[in-house]
Design a protein around this motif. Structure first.
Motif, PDB file in Angstrom:
ATOM      1  N   MET A   1       3.280  -6.131  32.067  1.00  0.00           N
ATOM      2  CA  MET A   1       4.542  -6.157  31.097  1.00  0.00           C
ATOM      3  C   MET A   1       5.233  -7.388  31.293  1.00  0.00           C
ATOM      4  O   MET A   1       5.353  -8.034  32.254  1.00  0.00           O
ATOM      5  CB  MET A   1       5.586  -4.916  31.533  1.00  0.00           C
ATOM      6  N   GLU A   2       5.618  -7.996  29.846  1.00  0.00           N
ATOM      7  CA  GLU A   2       6.220  -9.101  29.816  1.00  0.00           C
ATOM      8  C   GLU A   2       7.730  -9.028  30.327  1.00  0.00           C
ATOM      9  O   GLU A   2       8.452  -8.509  29.275  1.00  0.00           O
ATOM     10  CB  GLU A   2       5.956  -9.973  28.518  1.00  0.00           C
ATOM     11  N   LYS A   3       7.963  -9.292  31.482  1.00  0.00           N
ATOM     12  CA  LYS A   3       9.540  -9.070  31.703  1.00  0.00           C
ATOM     13  C   LYS A   3      10.617  -9.950  31.026  1.00  0.00           C
ATOM     14  O   LYS A   3      11.681  -9.422  30.716  1.00  0.00           O
ATOM     15  CB  LYS A   3       9.675  -9.664  33.097  1.00  0.00           C
ATOM     16  N   LYS A  64       1.970  -5.745  21.227  1.00  0.00           N
ATOM     17  CA  LYS A  64       1.278  -5.726  22.379  1.00  0.00           C
ATOM     18  C   LYS A  64       1.300  -6.906  23.153  1.00  0.00           C
ATOM     19  O   LYS A  64       1.472  -7.089  24.289  1.00  0.00           O
ATOM     20  CB  LYS A  64      -0.096  -5.027  22.302  1.00  0.00           C
ATOM     21  N   ILE A  65       1.067  -8.152  22.384  1.00  0.00           N
ATOM     22  CA  ILE A  65       1.027  -9.381  22.824  1.00  0.00           C
ATOM     23  C   ILE A  65       2.364  -9.766  23.463  1.00  0.00           C
ATOM     24  O   ILE A  65       2.551 -10.496  24.488  1.00  0.00           O
ATOM     25  CB  ILE A  65       0.457 -10.313  21.790  1.00  0.00           C
ATOM     26  N   PHE A  67       4.970  -7.677  24.432  1.00  0.00           N
ATOM     27  CA  PHE A  67       5.304  -6.996  25.284  1.00  0.00           C
ATOM     28  C   PHE A  67       4.466  -7.143  26.473  1.00  0.00           C
ATOM     29  O   PHE A  67       4.713  -6.220  27.730  1.00  0.00           O
ATOM     30  CB  PHE A  67       5.729  -5.533  25.040  1.00  0.00           C
ATOM     31  N   THR A  68       3.374  -7.661  26.671  1.00  0.00           N
ATOM     32  CA  THR A  68       2.449  -7.671  27.686  1.00  0.00           C
ATOM     33  C   THR A  68       2.172  -9.161  27.911  1.00  0.00           C
ATOM     34  O   THR A  68       2.115 -10.006  27.243  1.00  0.00           O
ATOM     35  CB  THR A  68       0.700  -7.272  27.129  1.00  0.00           C
ATOM     36  N   GLU A  69       2.193  -9.138  29.664  1.00  0.00           N
ATOM     37  CA  GLU A  69       1.956 -10.582  30.054  1.00  0.00           C
ATOM     38  C   GLU A  69       0.681 -11.175  29.970  1.00  0.00           C
ATOM     39  O   GLU A  69      -0.478 -10.370  29.888  1.00  0.00           O
ATOM     40  CB  GLU A  69       2.214 -10.429  31.607  1.00  0.00           C
ATOM     41  N   GLN A  70       0.597 -12.375  29.385  1.00  0.00           N
ATOM     42  CA  GLN A  70      -0.506 -13.077  29.117  1.00  0.00           C
ATOM     43  C   GLN A  70      -1.330 -13.235  30.460  1.00  0.00           C
ATOM     44  O   GLN A  70      -0.985 -13.756  31.365  1.00  0.00           O
ATOM     45  CB  GLN A  70      -0.242 -14.498  28.549  1.00  0.00           C
ATOM     46  N   SER A  71      -2.939 -12.902  30.287  1.00  0.00           N
ATOM     47  CA  SER A  71      -3.841 -13.037  31.127  1.00  0.00           C
ATOM     48  C   SER A  71      -4.597 -14.279  31.130  1.00  0.00           C
ATOM     49  O   SER A  71      -5.697 -14.064  30.255  1.00  0.00           O
ATOM     50  CB  SER A  71      -4.421 -11.629  31.283  1.00  0.00           C
ATOM     51  N   LYS A 211       2.676 -18.407  23.344  1.00  0.00           N
ATOM     52  CA  LYS A 211       1.491 -18.068  24.120  1.00  0.00           C
ATOM     53  C   LYS A 211       0.187 -18.631  23.759  1.00  0.00           C
ATOM     54  O   LYS A 211      -0.678 -18.853  24.044  1.00  0.00           O
ATOM     55  CB  LYS A 211       1.776 -16.487  24.004  1.00  0.00           C
TER      56      LYS A 211
END
Length: 267
Positions: A1-3, A64-65, A67-71, A211
């Motif tokens: 989750m992208e805090k 989704k990108i 709200f999701t932490e970049q891997s 990102k």
């Protein structure tokens, strides 16, 4: 989750809500279905008019990108990995990296590794990988533009909502109490338009661009690392070449670590 995204949305809602309370505005006035219809549905309609369906279909993926932490692999770890591969290639040849390529998860890096193992010309390898980078950048830019345009449309639609509300308010000139309520409701659409435009959509576009920039930097490190291995560059030279992609403070830390490793241990 992208805090950071969650924190930003919560702070934005709190800022407006607490601001209204401090201004003694009634929070229930925000519960205006007409305003939400004009702003949310109107913004969606504008996007459908502005972008082809193929790009509109990517909106759930873009959320989704956001709200999701970049891997992504860290730059330092990637540089160390290329130094290790360069050592193997100099000792045993490029074909010794064939087993390594099967273990690589990143499709871009895996494709590049296979090309240099197969003996592709350096210029050809560079051109292919750079073209892929350009394609990725274009795709990312198209996604960011969707939110950037939404941020442009929403505030303007807020003005449209206010005009619609004022038209309704003018029908209540004979009832002063109803007139006040109608005028207040008319500006809810403006509030929602500005809020969604400048607290959500424009910032979301900026986050996608940031990102994308981080991912492209990783891809550029991969290109330079692969071509350096193919050219037979020493691990130390590869490190020196790729360290330019690190911030100055991380670069200094890496050099300090090297000095400490080089100091002989007395005992």
């Amino acid at each position: 989750m992208e805090k950071s995204t969650i924190i930003g949305i919560v702070l934005g809602v709190l800022a407006v809500g607490l601001g209204m309370v401090l201004k003694h505005a009634n929070l229930t006035s925000l519960l205006n279905p007409a305003a939400f219809m004009i702003i949310i549905v109107g913004t969606a309609a504008s996007l459908f008019n502005a972008f082809p369906m193929a790009e509109i279909k990517r909106i759930p993926v873009l959320f989704k990108i956001i709200f999701t932490e970049q891997s992504l692999p860290s730059k330092r770890e990637l540089i160390d990995q290329f130094m290790n591969w360069a050592s193997i290639a100099r000792r045993e040849g490029l074909l010794a990296l064939e087993n390594t390529s099967d273990e690589i998860q990143d499709p871009f890096l895996k494709n590049g590794m296979k090309m240099i193992i197969d003996g592709g010309e350096p210029e050809f390898v560079r051109d292919v990988l750079n073209e892929e980078i350009h394609a990725i950048e274009d795709r990312h830019l198209a996604g960011a533009q969707i939110f950037s345009q939404a941020g442009t449309y929403a505030p303007t639609l807020g003005v449209l909502g206010a005009v619609v509300g004022l038209i309704a308010a003018l029908g209540n000139l004979s009832d002063i109490d109803a007139l006040g309520v109608s005028i207040a409701a008319a500006f809810v659409a403006t509030l929602l338009g500005i809020f969604t435009g400048y607290v959500l959509w424009h910032p979301f576009a900026n986050k996608l661009k940031r990102k994308s920039k981080q991912e492209i930097e990783i891809k550029k490190i991969m290109v330079e690392g692969l071509l350096s291995i193919q050219a037979g560059v020493s691990p130390a030279a590869i490190e020196q070449k790729l360290l330019v992609y690190l911030p100055s403070n991380e670069r200094a830390e890496a050099k300090e670590e090297k000095k400490e490793e080089a100091v002989p241990v007395n005992g």
